[in-house]
Design a protein around this motif. Structure first.
Motif, PDB file in Angstrom:
ATOM      1  N   VAL A  56       0.829  -1.214   0.000  1.00 56.56           N
ATOM      2  CA  VAL A  56       0.000   0.000   0.000  1.00 56.56           C
ATOM      3  C   VAL A  56       0.867   1.270   0.000  1.00 56.56           C
ATOM      4  CG1 VAL A  56      -1.703   1.308   1.340  1.00 56.56           C
ATOM      5  CG2 VAL A  56      -1.996  -1.150   1.020  1.00 56.56           C
ATOM      6  N   PRO A  57       1.932   1.363   0.807  1.00 62.66           N
ATOM      7  CA  PRO A  57       2.760   2.573   0.770  1.00 62.66           C
ATOM      8  C   PRO A  57       3.419   2.807  -0.600  1.00 62.66           C
ATOM      9  CG  PRO A  57       3.207   1.341   2.765  1.00 62.66           C
ATOM     10  CD  PRO A  57       2.349   0.466   1.901  1.00 62.66           C
ATOM     11  N   CYS A  58       3.735   1.735  -1.300  1.00 62.42           N
ATOM     12  CA  CYS A  58       4.293   1.864  -2.644  1.00 62.42           C
ATOM     13  C   CYS A  58       3.263   2.509  -3.565  1.00 62.42           C
ATOM     14  CB  CYS A  58       4.713   0.491  -3.178  1.00 62.42           C
ATOM     15  SG  CYS A  58       5.171   0.492  -4.938  1.00 62.42           S
ATOM     16  N   CYS A  59       2.046   1.992  -3.564  1.00 59.08           N
ATOM     17  CA  CYS A  59       0.992   2.532  -4.423  1.00 59.08           C
ATOM     18  C   CYS A  59       0.677   3.978  -4.055  1.00 59.08           C
ATOM     19  CB  CYS A  59      -0.255   1.669  -4.347  1.00 59.08           C
ATOM     20  SG  CYS A  59      -0.050   0.069  -5.173  1.00 59.08           S
ATOM     21  N   ALA A  60       0.701   4.296  -2.779  1.00 55.19           N
ATOM     22  CA  ALA A  60       0.462   5.674  -2.346  1.00 55.19           C
ATOM     23  C   ALA A  60       1.548   6.597  -2.893  1.00 55.19           C
ATOM     24  CB  ALA A  60       0.403   5.751  -0.826  1.00 55.19           C
ATOM     25  N   GLY A  61       2.793   6.120  -2.883  1.00 50.67           N
ATOM     26  CA  GLY A  61       3.899   6.901  -3.437  1.00 50.67           C
ATOM     27  C   GLY A  61       3.763   7.111  -4.930  1.00 50.67           C
ATOM     28  N   VAL A  62       3.365   6.071  -5.638  1.00 51.49           N
ATOM     29  CA  VAL A  62       3.161   6.178  -7.084  1.00 51.49           C
ATOM     30  C   VAL A  62       2.061   7.192  -7.370  1.00 51.49           C
ATOM     31  CG1 VAL A  62       2.383   4.940  -9.144  1.00 51.49           C
ATOM     32  CG2 VAL A  62       4.019   3.855  -7.591  1.00 51.49           C
ATOM     33  N   LYS A  90      18.700  -3.656  -9.915  1.00 53.21           N
ATOM     34  CA  LYS A  90      18.267  -4.806 -10.716  1.00 53.21           C
ATOM     35  C   LYS A  90      16.749  -4.906 -10.627  1.00 53.21           C
ATOM     36  CE  LYS A  90      22.505  -7.434 -10.403  1.00 53.21           C
ATOM     37  NZ  LYS A  90      23.125  -8.698 -10.075  1.00 53.21           N
ATOM     38  N   ILE A  91      16.084  -4.042 -11.383  1.00 52.70           N
ATOM     39  CA  ILE A  91      14.621  -3.987 -11.353  1.00 52.70           C
ATOM     40  C   ILE A  91      14.051  -5.051 -12.274  1.00 52.70           C
ATOM     41  CG2 ILE A  91      12.644  -2.566 -12.047  1.00 52.70           C
ATOM     42  CD1 ILE A  91      14.137  -0.171 -10.951  1.00 52.70           C
ATOM     43  N   ASP A  92      13.024  -5.722 -11.811  1.00 52.09           N
ATOM     44  CA  ASP A  92      12.299  -6.709 -12.605  1.00 52.09           C
ATOM     45  C   ASP A  92      11.353  -5.944 -13.524  1.00 52.09           C
ATOM     46  OD1 ASP A  92      10.263  -8.448 -13.530  1.00 52.09           O
ATOM     47  OD2 ASP A  92      10.525  -9.772 -11.807  1.00 52.09           O
ATOM     48  N   PRO A  93      11.606  -5.941 -14.847  1.00 45.83           N
ATOM     49  CA  PRO A  93      10.770  -5.167 -15.780  1.00 45.83           C
ATOM     50  C   PRO A  93       9.293  -5.561 -15.736  1.00 45.83           C
ATOM     51  CG  PRO A  93      12.719  -6.016 -16.904  1.00 45.83           C
ATOM     52  CD  PRO A  93      12.692  -6.633 -15.541  1.00 45.83           C
ATOM     53  N   GLY A  94       9.001  -6.827 -15.519  1.00 41.28           N
ATOM     54  CA  GLY A  94       7.615  -7.274 -15.438  1.00 41.28           C
ATOM     55  C   GLY A  94       6.906  -6.670 -14.244  1.00 41.28           C
ATOM     56  N   ARG A  95       7.587  -6.622 -13.120  1.00 43.35           N
ATOM     57  CA  ARG A  95       6.995  -6.016 -11.915  1.00 43.35           C
ATOM     58  C   ARG A  95       6.807  -4.510 -12.111  1.00 43.35           C
ATOM     59  NH1 ARG A  95       8.326  -8.580  -6.202  1.00 43.35           N
ATOM     60  NH2 ARG A  95       7.840 -10.735  -6.680  1.00 43.35           N
ATOM     61  N   LEU A  96       7.778  -3.879 -12.748  1.00 36.91           N
ATOM     62  CA  LEU A  96       7.676  -2.448 -13.010  1.00 36.91           C
ATOM     63  C   LEU A  96       6.433  -2.142 -13.852  1.00 36.91           C
ATOM     64  CD1 LEU A  96       8.916   0.409 -12.907  1.00 36.91           C
ATOM     65  CD2 LEU A  96      10.190  -0.200 -14.974  1.00 36.91           C
ATOM     66  N   LYS A  97       6.256  -2.886 -14.916  1.00 33.21           N
ATOM     67  CA  LYS A  97       5.128  -2.644 -15.827  1.00 33.21           C
ATOM     68  C   LYS A  97       3.781  -2.992 -15.199  1.00 33.21           C
ATOM     69  CE  LYS A  97       7.932  -3.042 -19.928  1.00 33.21           C
ATOM     70  NZ  LYS A  97       8.303  -3.784 -21.113  1.00 33.21           N
ATOM     71  N   ALA A  98       3.772  -3.791 -14.138  1.00 34.83           N
ATOM     72  CA  ALA A  98       2.520  -4.185 -13.475  1.00 34.83           C
ATOM     73  C   ALA A  98       2.033  -3.160 -12.450  1.00 34.83           C
ATOM     74  CB  ALA A  98       2.693  -5.548 -12.807  1.00 34.83           C
ATOM     75  N   ILE A  99       2.875  -2.204 -12.099  1.00 37.25           N
ATOM     76  CA  ILE A  99       2.500  -1.236 -11.059  1.00 37.25           C
ATOM     77  C   ILE A  99       1.193  -0.496 -11.360  1.00 37.25           C
ATOM     78  CG2 ILE A  99       3.178   0.999 -10.065  1.00 37.25           C
ATOM     79  CD1 ILE A  99       5.846  -0.163  -9.431  1.00 37.25           C
ATOM     80  N   PRO A 100       0.986   0.031 -12.567  1.00 39.57           N
ATOM     81  CA  PRO A 100      -0.280   0.750 -12.801  1.00 39.57           C
ATOM     82  C   PRO A 100      -1.516  -0.116 -12.542  1.00 39.57           C
ATOM     83  CG  PRO A 100       1.249   1.179 -14.580  1.00 39.57           C
ATOM     84  CD  PRO A 100       1.859   0.095 -13.734  1.00 39.57           C
ATOM     85  N   GLU A 101      -1.464  -1.372 -12.948  1.00 39.97           N
ATOM     86  CA  GLU A 101      -2.609  -2.262 -12.729  1.00 39.97           C
ATOM     87  C   GLU A 101      -2.825  -2.528 -11.239  1.00 39.97           C
ATOM     88  OE1 GLU A 101      -3.901  -6.874 -13.562  1.00 39.97           O
ATOM     89  OE2 GLU A 101      -2.382  -5.973 -14.843  1.00 39.97           O
ATOM     90  N   TYR A 102      -1.757  -2.900 -10.536  1.00 35.47           N
ATOM     91  CA  TYR A 102      -1.879  -3.206  -9.114  1.00 35.47           C
ATOM     92  C   TYR A 102      -2.276  -1.973  -8.296  1.00 35.47           C
ATOM     93  CZ  TYR A 102       0.171  -7.878  -9.589  1.00 35.47           C
ATOM     94  OH  TYR A 102       0.414  -9.179  -9.917  1.00 35.47           O
ATOM     95  N   CYS A 103      -1.723  -0.830  -8.662  1.00 34.95           N
ATOM     96  CA  CYS A 103      -1.977   0.392  -7.880  1.00 34.95           C
ATOM     97  C   CYS A 103      -3.189   1.174  -8.381  1.00 34.95           C
ATOM     98  CB  CYS A 103      -0.732   1.277  -7.893  1.00 34.95           C
ATOM     99  SG  CYS A 103       0.679   0.544  -7.035  1.00 34.95           S
ATOM    100  N   LYS A 104      -3.805   0.677  -9.451  1.00 37.00           N
ATOM    101  CA  LYS A 104      -4.996   1.313 -10.011  1.00 37.00           C
ATOM    102  C   LYS A 104      -4.748   2.798 -10.291  1.00 37.00           C
ATOM    103  CE  LYS A 104      -8.159  -1.959  -7.783  1.00 37.00           C
ATOM    104  NZ  LYS A 104      -7.380  -3.044  -8.149  1.00 37.00           N
ATOM    105  N   VAL A 105      -3.694   3.052 -11.056  1.00 35.92           N
ATOM    106  CA  VAL A 105      -3.323   4.419 -11.406  1.00 35.92           C
ATOM    107  C   VAL A 105      -2.906   4.459 -12.876  1.00 35.92           C
ATOM    108  CG1 VAL A 105      -0.922   4.159 -10.659  1.00 35.92           C
ATOM    109  CG2 VAL A 105      -1.948   6.415 -10.679  1.00 35.92           C
ATOM    110  N   SER A 106      -3.266   5.532 -13.543  1.00 31.61           N
ATOM    111  CA  SER A 106      -2.878   5.732 -14.932  1.00 31.61           C
ATOM    112  C   SER A 106      -1.576   6.523 -14.949  1.00 31.61           C
ATOM    113  CB  SER A 106      -3.975   6.499 -15.675  1.00 31.61           C
ATOM    114  OG  SER A 106      -3.560   6.772 -16.990  1.00 31.61           O
ATOM    115  N   ILE A 107      -0.570   5.955 -15.578  1.00 31.27           N
ATOM    116  CA  ILE A 107       0.741   6.600 -15.634  1.00 31.27           C
ATOM    117  C   ILE A 107       1.010   6.997 -17.082  1.00 31.27           C
ATOM    118  CG2 ILE A 107       3.209   6.320 -15.224  1.00 31.27           C
ATOM    119  CD1 ILE A 107       2.485   4.370 -12.986  1.00 31.27           C
ATOM    120  N   PRO A 108       1.162   8.305 -17.341  1.00 33.19           N
ATOM    121  CA  PRO A 108       1.305   8.779 -18.721  1.00 33.19           C
ATOM    122  C   PRO A 108       2.687   8.552 -19.337  1.00 33.19           C
ATOM    123  CG  PRO A 108       1.391  10.612 -17.197  1.00 33.19           C
ATOM    124  CD  PRO A 108       1.113   9.384 -16.381  1.00 33.19           C
ATOM    125  N   VAL A 109       3.574   7.922 -18.603  1.00 28.05           N
ATOM    126  CA  VAL A 109       4.928   7.654 -19.086  1.00 28.05           C
ATOM    127  C   VAL A 109       5.122   6.152 -19.144  1.00 28.05           C
ATOM    128  CG1 VAL A 109       7.380   7.985 -18.569  1.00 28.05           C
ATOM    129  CG2 VAL A 109       5.743   9.773 -17.986  1.00 28.05           C
TER     130      VAL A 109
END
Length: 123
Positions: A56-62, A90-109
């Motif tokens: 939850v704190p991650c999504c709040a930050g995003v 060493k970021i997992d690209p799959g996890r990075l790309k999943a953040i908008p879906e999990y955090c329910k946020v639209s990211i314009p970048v």
């Protein structure tokens, strides 16, 4: 023991990146350091050492960062800041790309370490 050491080194590297980028990429009201600190709760998720979904704190930050990115200039500056920080981890690209879906946020970048920040969409 090995996992604790890996976590400590990851945190140290992240801290060094924050220090190096401190105020190096100001983005009209939000500095690179502030952006990185806002996203600090996402680190364990992004590097794969945490749970399979962002906390939850991650999504709040995003969500906070997205709300701060109110112009094309700010988006591009934040893009460069985060891209530089990501290159040292060493970021997992799959996890990075999943953040908008999990955090329910639209990211314009695009959430891609290879993104061309000069082509970030206009506001």
């Amino acid at each position: 023991m090995e996992m604790k050491l890996m976590g400590c080194w990851s945190l140290i590297v992240f801290g060094l990146v924050v220090t190096v980028l401190n105020n190096a990429c100001p983005a009209n009201g939000i500095t690179c350091q502030e952006a990185l600190m806002t996203l600090m709760p996402c680190e364990s998720y992004l590097v794969g050492s945490g749970p399979g979904t962002p906390a939850v704190p991650c999504c709040a930050g995003v969500q906070t960062l997205v709300s701060e990115a109110t112009s094309t200039e700010i988006r591009r500056s934040l893009c460069e800041c985060l891209k530089k920080a990501a290159s040292g981890m060493k970021i997992d690209p799959g996890r990075l790309k999943a953040i908008p879906e999990y955090c329910k946020v639209s990211i314009p970048v695009p959430l891609d370490p290879a993104v061309d920040c000069s082509k970030v969409p206009l506001f």
